[in-house]
Structure formats: structure tokens, C-alpha cells
Design a protein around this motif. Structure first.
Motif, PDB file in Angstrom:
ATOM      1  N   HIS A  62      25.925  -3.632  89.337  1.00 46.25           N
ATOM      2  CA  HIS A  62      27.334  -3.798  88.971  1.00 46.25           C
ATOM      3  C   HIS A  62      28.230  -2.979  89.896  1.00 46.25           C
ATOM      4  CE1 HIS A  62      31.011  -3.461  86.515  1.00 46.25           C
ATOM      5  NE2 HIS A  62      30.630  -4.608  85.961  1.00 46.25           N
ATOM      6  N   MET A  63      27.785  -1.788  90.269  1.00 44.58           N
ATOM      7  CA  MET A  63      28.569  -0.920  91.134  1.00 44.58           C
ATOM      8  C   MET A  63      28.757  -1.517  92.528  1.00 44.58           C
ATOM      9  SD  MET A  63      26.712   2.653  90.005  1.00 44.58           S
ATOM     10  CE  MET A  63      27.558   3.763  91.139  1.00 44.58           C
ATOM     11  N   VAL A  64      27.729  -2.153  93.048  1.00 46.05           N
ATOM     12  CA  VAL A  64      27.759  -2.639  94.429  1.00 46.05           C
ATOM     13  C   VAL A  64      28.276  -4.068  94.531  1.00 46.05           C
ATOM     14  CG1 VAL A  64      26.338  -3.155  96.464  1.00 46.05           C
ATOM     15  CG2 VAL A  64      25.919  -1.073  95.138  1.00 46.05           C
ATOM     16  N   PHE A  65      27.836  -4.935  93.628  1.00 46.26           N
ATOM     17  CA  PHE A  65      28.136  -6.363  93.760  1.00 46.26           C
ATOM     18  C   PHE A  65      29.248  -6.841  92.826  1.00 46.26           C
ATOM     19  CE2 PHE A  65      23.661  -5.748  94.992  1.00 46.26           C
ATOM     20  CZ  PHE A  65      23.749  -6.146  96.322  1.00 46.26           C
ATOM     21  N   ASN A  66      29.764  -5.901  92.003  1.00 47.48           N
ATOM     22  CA  ASN A  66      30.951  -6.166  91.184  1.00 47.48           C
ATOM     23  C   ASN A  66      30.776  -7.280  90.150  1.00 47.48           C
ATOM     24  OD1 ASN A  66      32.570  -4.167  92.527  1.00 47.48           O
ATOM     25  ND2 ASN A  66      32.747  -5.592  94.246  1.00 47.48           N
ATOM     26  N   TYR A  67      29.580  -7.520  89.695  1.00 48.97           N
ATOM     27  CA  TYR A  67      29.358  -8.393  88.546  1.00 48.97           C
ATOM     28  C   TYR A  67      28.072  -7.972  87.867  1.00 48.97           C
ATOM     29  CZ  TYR A  67      25.859 -11.181  91.134  1.00 48.97           C
ATOM     30  OH  TYR A  67      24.743 -11.604  91.824  1.00 48.97           O
ATOM     31  N   PRO A  84      22.423   6.229  88.678  1.00 50.51           N
ATOM     32  CA  PRO A  84      22.511   4.883  89.247  1.00 50.51           C
ATOM     33  C   PRO A  84      23.073   4.866  90.664  1.00 50.51           C
ATOM     34  CG  PRO A  84      23.356   4.888  87.006  1.00 50.51           C
ATOM     35  CD  PRO A  84      23.143   6.317  87.394  1.00 50.51           C
ATOM     36  N   LEU A  85      23.849   5.893  91.011  1.00 51.54           N
ATOM     37  CA  LEU A  85      24.430   5.955  92.350  1.00 51.54           C
ATOM     38  C   LEU A  85      23.342   6.017  93.428  1.00 51.54           C
ATOM     39  CD1 LEU A  85      27.111   6.092  93.896  1.00 51.54           C
ATOM     40  CD2 LEU A  85      26.987   8.595  93.728  1.00 51.54           C
ATOM     41  N   VAL A  86      22.207   6.624  93.106  1.00 52.51           N
ATOM     42  CA  VAL A  86      21.083   6.666  94.050  1.00 52.51           C
ATOM     43  C   VAL A  86      20.641   5.254  94.409  1.00 52.51           C
ATOM     44  CG1 VAL A  86      18.674   7.393  94.363  1.00 52.51           C
ATOM     45  CG2 VAL A  86      20.297   8.903  93.167  1.00 52.51           C
ATOM     46  N   LYS A  92      23.567  -0.861  98.587  1.00 53.44           N
ATOM     47  CA  LYS A  92      24.649  -0.978  99.572  1.00 53.44           C
ATOM     48  C   LYS A  92      24.093  -1.069 100.984  1.00 53.44           C
ATOM     49  CE  LYS A  92      29.010  -1.349 100.405  1.00 53.44           C
ATOM     50  NZ  LYS A  92      29.765  -2.502  99.860  1.00 53.44           N
ATOM     51  N   ILE A  93      23.078  -0.278 101.269  1.00 48.12           N
ATOM     52  CA  ILE A  93      22.441  -0.338 102.594  1.00 48.12           C
ATOM     53  C   ILE A  93      21.837  -1.714 102.814  1.00 48.12           C
ATOM     54  CG2 ILE A  93      20.535   0.555 103.981  1.00 48.12           C
ATOM     55  CD1 ILE A  93      21.074   3.301 102.666  1.00 48.12           C
ATOM     56  N   LEU A  94      21.141  -2.242 101.818  1.00 45.66           N
ATOM     57  CA  LEU A  94      20.564  -3.579 101.932  1.00 45.66           C
ATOM     58  C   LEU A  94      21.650  -4.628 102.134  1.00 45.66           C
ATOM     59  CD1 LEU A  94      17.849  -3.370  99.107  1.00 45.66           C
ATOM     60  CD2 LEU A  94      17.432  -3.422 101.573  1.00 45.66           C
ATOM     61  N   GLN A  95      22.762  -4.462 101.429  1.00 43.11           N
ATOM     62  CA  GLN A  95      23.864  -5.409 101.575  1.00 43.11           C
ATOM     63  C   GLN A  95      24.441  -5.368 102.987  1.00 43.11           C
ATOM     64  OE1 GLN A  95      27.672  -4.457  99.782  1.00 43.11           O
ATOM     65  NE2 GLN A  95      27.826  -6.521  98.900  1.00 43.11           N
ATOM     66  N   ASP A 100      19.920  -8.158 101.231  1.00 48.07           N
ATOM     67  CA  ASP A 100      20.009  -7.972  99.785  1.00 48.07           C
ATOM     68  C   ASP A 100      19.451  -9.175  99.024  1.00 48.07           C
ATOM     69  OD1 ASP A 100      22.227  -9.340 100.873  1.00 48.07           O
ATOM     70  OD2 ASP A 100      23.383  -9.033  99.055  1.00 48.07           O
ATOM     71  N   GLY A 101      18.292  -9.649  99.443  1.00 51.51           N
ATOM     72  CA  GLY A 101      17.589 -10.669  98.674  1.00 51.51           C
ATOM     73  C   GLY A 101      17.045 -10.065  97.395  1.00 51.51           C
ATOM     74  N   VAL A 102      16.757 -10.920  96.439  1.00 52.35           N
ATOM     75  CA  VAL A 102      16.382 -10.414  95.122  1.00 52.35           C
ATOM     76  C   VAL A 102      15.106  -9.583  95.156  1.00 52.35           C
ATOM     77  CG1 VAL A 102      15.081 -12.491  94.456  1.00 52.35           C
ATOM     78  CG2 VAL A 102      16.149 -11.063  92.684  1.00 52.35           C
ATOM     79  N   GLN A 103      14.150  -9.927  96.019  1.00 47.56           N
ATOM     80  CA  GLN A 103      12.907  -9.153  96.076  1.00 47.56           C
ATOM     81  C   GLN A 103      13.150  -7.735  96.579  1.00 47.56           C
ATOM     82  OE1 GLN A 103       9.959  -9.982  94.751  1.00 47.56           O
ATOM     83  NE2 GLN A 103      11.023 -11.806  94.010  1.00 47.56           N
ATOM     84  N   TRP A 104      14.040  -7.591  97.569  1.00 48.90           N
ATOM     85  CA  TRP A 104      14.366  -6.251  98.053  1.00 48.90           C
ATOM     86  C   TRP A 104      15.101  -5.457  96.978  1.00 48.90           C
ATOM     87  CZ3 TRP A 104      12.162  -3.534 101.523  1.00 48.90           C
ATOM     88  CH2 TRP A 104      11.659  -4.107 102.688  1.00 48.90           C
ATOM     89  N   LEU A 105      15.943  -6.130  96.193  1.00 50.10           N
ATOM     90  CA  LEU A 105      16.659  -5.435  95.129  1.00 50.10           C
ATOM     91  C   LEU A 105      15.714  -4.956  94.037  1.00 50.10           C
ATOM     92  CD1 LEU A 105      19.909  -7.574  94.632  1.00 50.10           C
ATOM     93  CD2 LEU A 105      19.504  -5.638  96.151  1.00 50.10           C
ATOM     94  N   ILE A 106      14.635  -5.709  93.822  1.00 55.46           N
ATOM     95  CA  ILE A 106      13.649  -5.328  92.808  1.00 55.46           C
ATOM     96  C   ILE A 106      12.760  -4.196  93.306  1.00 55.46           C
ATOM     97  CG2 ILE A 106      11.608  -6.108  91.524  1.00 55.46           C
ATOM     98  CD1 ILE A 106      12.905  -8.899  91.436  1.00 55.46           C
TER      99      ILE A 106
END
Length: 519
Positions: A62-67, A84-86, A92-95, A100-106
Motif C-alpha cells: 500500500h505504501m509503494v503502489f498506493n492501493y 513495513p518501511l523495510v 520500491k527498489i524492485l519498482q 516488481d513482478g508478483v514473484q519478486w514481491l513475494i
């Protein structure tokens, strides 16, 4: 000078002012441990508790992608944004890198947590080696790596996991060898950061902080020039972060204490008898290590029993609180491993059979809980994520209704698209008016009536319903007349209980035309 300083000097493993080089002589050990914890991370594919997503990854998303969706705790200011900021930083780096694909986010945050846990493992080894000798350190390290509960938790994005890591780091710098120690700002800083992550981190540290204060000759100097500045600086940093994201000044640590202790509202999520940690919680968390821990407590020299105080104190304090969970006592597990190490080291002839027993029994528990038990909550999200590409945004886009105990699954951190998803909510009664029933309880009281009340028009129906198999019979009268068909069956657990079933069902609405109401 503490008694623990004598063996350390006798063994020649440390000197006053000399700091062990974590990345020097222990480079191979560090690389081995990091590699093991990365494998550990990949072999944990199950869900434990909702907080590993809803207090970290979902907030970071929510902090990075605003939804996304924030639980009631963030609306009421019971949780802070520092932790959560960590993970928001990782997102943010992935973005920025376009990765920022879903697997990297997981997996990105979990791999980062695995590396931190690995470094904490090495710190525990280095601590015991410095205080005693390499032989004991080796067996403490072995016990730590064998622990099924550590394997189960150490790569999860739980506040308890970070609390445990920071506690181990802080213990390494704690003046067990006496109060005159080089750079004594380190351990209170790490303790303070742990308390920002989770305020209850102070509990196991109270006996150690009191001991340091009692042994310190310049007590006022310790408090005014070390503890107070560190505490104020850390709290100020936390306040600023929360001011940025909440939009107002708020002291989340007080709100957390007020809700969980002063008002005791955490009992809304379950309560247990006072002896639960002694009869169930602690034995389960230690698992096969329990007899070795008890043996080690009697065997360990008096100088080492200072490390037993945080364990006993934590169990005592948490036993007074009604709401209890296994993960709450995870931070004292590294302390327990020291005593397990004393036990295994002393066995001599029986050492090899004991080590084999610990390894094999813990491996079975670790693999089962990491790969089998409660894996459906994550597997189902892969199917939900597939709806993002199968149903692009538009008039015919997919929508999902999750009819499971609230927050049973993660959400946008594991989907990463603006797919409409609704689930049952269960905020506690913060008004104090009484006679409060949350949405989840209302649904489970009469599922058919709830669904008919929520979806009076077929045009409002979601395209997909997700629920545990135990609900299927009750929902048949709603599903078939409205064109829903079961499309996916996902295994969840061999030990279903209460509202949780052994399998998760996904129903898809195949018929788009209107259907008469089923009365």
C-alpha cells in the motif's frame, strides 16, 4: 567484572577492546548459514498467521503502489510504519528496476529476512564461542539450525521474526563480560529498535537491563547518557516515520499497550488458561529440544544462567495475558539453544545418537509444517493472481469474494493487480457498547441468509467465490441457482478444525444471465 569473562579470557577467544570479525574468520560459516537459510526460505511454502502479511507486506504494498487494504489496526494507530518501511524499501527498489513482478514481491522480502536470520545465527555462535569455547559454540549452533520452529518462522515476515533477530544481535553486544565494554551503545540501540518493531520486545530484556543497571558503578551515567538518549532518538525516529504516513502525530507504542494490556481487548482473538505456555506453548516451540533444554538448565554453570532469566521471565509475563500464541515466545528460543548446547556437548558417548535424534525429528517437523500444513492459503493466491491476466480490467473483469475466517490469506502483495477482492472482516469492538458481532461471525451464523442479504441482485454477484470445503453443503442452495460451478480444489491441511477445512474450493460463475432468486 562478570564471572563469564573468566572462561573467555582463559580460552583466549577475546580481549578487552577486541571485536570479533563476523566477516573475517567466520566468512565460510556466514556463507554456509546464509545458503542454508535461503534453502530454508524456499522450503517454507505454508501460511502461519495473518500477521506475516497484514502487518508487513500488505502495508508495504500500500505504501509503494498506493492501493490495497489496511486492517483496522492501521486505522486506529495500533501499528507503526517503521517495520513495513523495510519491505516498502525492497518493493520500491524492485519498482525502480522494473522488476516488481508478483514473484519478486513475494520472495524478495522473505529472502531478505532469511539473510538477517542467518546473520543472527552466526552472531549466536560467535557469542557462545567468545564466552565459553568453540566446542560449545558448535553444538549451540547445531541446535539452533536444527530447531523446527526456527526453521518454520525465521524466513517469515513476522514482527516476531525481526524481534528475534534484533534480540540475538543485541545479546551479542550485551555486557555479559562486565559493564565496561567497548561501544556499549550498540545493544541498547538494538533493543530500542526491536521495541519499535514490536513493543513486547522489552519483556525478555527487562531482567538483562536490570542486571546491567545493578552491576554498573556509574548508574546515573548509564541511564542519562546511554539508555535515555538511545530511547529518545529511536522513539523520535519512529514518531517521524509514523507522522509521515499517518498524517498526524501518533504514539503507536502506547496504543498497542493500551489495547493489548490495559484494556485486554486482544482476548477478542482468543484466550487461553494461564498455564498454556507451560503445558503447550513452550513444549511445542522447543519440540524435540525440550529434554535437552531441561538437562542443560541443570548442567550449565552458574555464570551462564543469566541467560535463563529472560526465558523464565517472558513465560511468566506472557502467562498473565489472556491471548496467547506460539510465536510470542519465539524471541527466547535462541536463549534456550545455549542450554541445549550444554546438554548435547556433555553427552559424550551418547552425543552422536542425540544429535541424530535432534536432526531427524526436527527435519520431519520442519518439512511437514513448511511444505504441507496450511499451504492452501498461499496456493489459492496463485489462482487468484491468474485472474488478473485472464480478466483484464473492464466491464467483464473478475471479482472475488473470500468466505473464509478473516485474513486467512494474503492479498495484493501476492496478487499485485487491482482485482476487486472482498473478504469477511473481524475488527474488535472498540466502542465498548456490547452486543457486538463482527462480519465473519454474522456470516458463519447463517451463511445463506448473509449471502442473500448482501447480494439481492444477481448483478452484484462476484465472478468467483473462495471458501473452505466445510461450507459447501450449506452454500449449495445459493451456488447452483446462480450458475456457480466448482473449478478448483486446493489442499490446505490434514488437521482441519473449526471453520477451517482440509481443502479450499474455488467456484466460478459460469452463467452470466440473470437467474430467479432461490427464495
Amino acid at each position: 567484572m562478570s564471572a563469564l569473562s573468566s572462561p573467555a579470557r582463559a580460552a583466549g577467544t577475546t580481549t578487552e577492546g577486541r571485536r570479533p570479525d563476523l566477516m573475517g574468520e567466520n566468512t565460510h560459516l556466514v556463507l554456509f548459514t546464509i545458503s542454508l537459510r535461503i534453502i530454508n526460505c524456499l522450503l517454507v511454502q505454508t501460511s502461519f498467521v495473518p500477521d506475516e502479511y497484514w502487518q508487513s507486506l500488505e502495508v508495504a504494498h500500500h505504501m509503494v503502489f498506493n492501493y490495497g487494504y489496511l486492517t483496522w489496526e492501521w486505522i486506529e494507530g495500533l501499528r507503526g510504519y517503521s517495520y513495513p518501511l523495510v519491505f516498502a524499501g525492497i518493493y520500491k527498489i524492485l519498482q525502480l528496476l522494473g522488476q516488481d513482478g508478483v514473484q519478486w514481491l513475494i520472495w524478495g522480502p522473505r529472502l531478505a529476512q532469511a539473510v538477517l536470520s542467518a546473520l543472527a545465527d552466526v552472531k549466536l555462535y560467535s557469542l557462545v564461542k567468545r564466552l565459553e569455547n568453540q566446542e560449545l559454540a558448535k553444538w549451540v549452533f547445531f541446535c539452533q539450525l536444527c530447531s523446527w520452529f526456527t526453521w518454520y518462522c525465521c524466513t517469515r515476515t513476522l514482527t516476531n521474526t525481526m524481534e528475534t533477530v534484533l534480540t540475538t544481535f543485541a545479546l551479542f553486544h550485551y555486557p555479559l563480560e562486565g559493564s565496561k565494554m567497548v561501544n556499549s551503545f550498540k545493544y541498547p540501540t538494538l533493543v530500542a529498535v526491536a521495541c519499535i518493531v514490536r513493543p513486547t520486545a522489552i519483556v525478555p530484556w527487562l531482567p538483562l537491563l536490570f542486571r546491567h543497571f545493578w552491576q554498573e558503578q556509574r548508574k546515573l551515567n548509564l541511564v542519562l547518557h546511554r539508555f535515555v538518549p538511545v530511547g529518545l532518538a529511536t522513539l523520535g525516529f519512529s514518531l517521524i516515520i509514523d507522522r509521515i504516513f499517518f498524517g498526524e502525530w501518533i504514539l503507536v507504542q502506547f496504543n498497542f499497550l493500551k489495547f493489548n494490556v490495559l484494556q485486554n481487548l486482544s482476548t477478542f482473538y482468543g484466550s487461553h488458561p494461564w498455564h498454556w505456555y507451560l503445558t503447550q506453548g513452550f513444549p511445542v516451540v522447543l519440540g524435540p529440544h525440550l529434554p535437552f533444554f531441561l538437562h542443560g538448565c541443570f548442567l550449565a554453570p552458574r555464570r551462564a544462567r543469566i541467560l535463563l532469566r529472560p526465558v523464565v521471565w517472558t513465560l511468566l509475563v506472557y502467562s498473565m495475558l489472556s491471548h496467547k500464541e506460539f510465536r510470542f515466545i519465539y524471541p527466547v528460543l535462541p536463549f534456550c539453544m545455549v542450554f541445549c548446547g550444554y546438554s548435547v556437548k556433555s553427552l559424550k558417548v551418547w552425543r552422536r545418537p542425540a544429535a541424530s535424534f535432534l536432526l531427524l525429528s526436527n527435519v520431519v517437523l520442519a518439512l511437514y509444517t513448511g511444505l504441507v500444513h496450511q499451504r492452501g492459503a498461499l496456493d489459492v493466491m496463485a489462482h487468484v493472481q491468474g485472474l488478473c491476466s485472464a480478466h483484464p480490467p473492464g466491464p467483464s473483469s473478475a471479482s472475488v469474494l473470500v468466505l473464509m475466517p478473516c485474513h486467512s490469506t494474503p492479498l495484493y502483495s501476492h496478487v499485485h493487480c487491482r482485482l476487486p477482492v472482498r473478504f469477511l472482516e473481524c475488527p474488535p469492538d472498540l466502542t465498548g457498547k456490547g452486543n457486538y458481532v463482527d462480519e465473519a461471525d454474522l456470516f458463519y451464523t447463517d451463511p445463506l441468509s448473509w449471502l442473500k442479504g448482501e447480494f439481492k441482485s444477481d448483478a452484484l454477484l462476484p465472478t468467483h467465490l473462495i471458501f473452505f470445503n466445510v461450507l459447501e453443503e450449506e452454500l449449495k442452495g445459493f451456488l447452483a441457482p446462480r450458475g456457480y460451478e466448482r473449478t478448483t480444489v486446493i489442499f490446505h491441511t490434514h488437521v482441519p478444525e473449526g471453520r477451517t477445512g482440509s481443502h479450499i474450493y474455488i467456484y466460478e460463475r459460469k452463467k452470466r444471465e440473470a437467474h430467479p432468486s432461490s427464495g
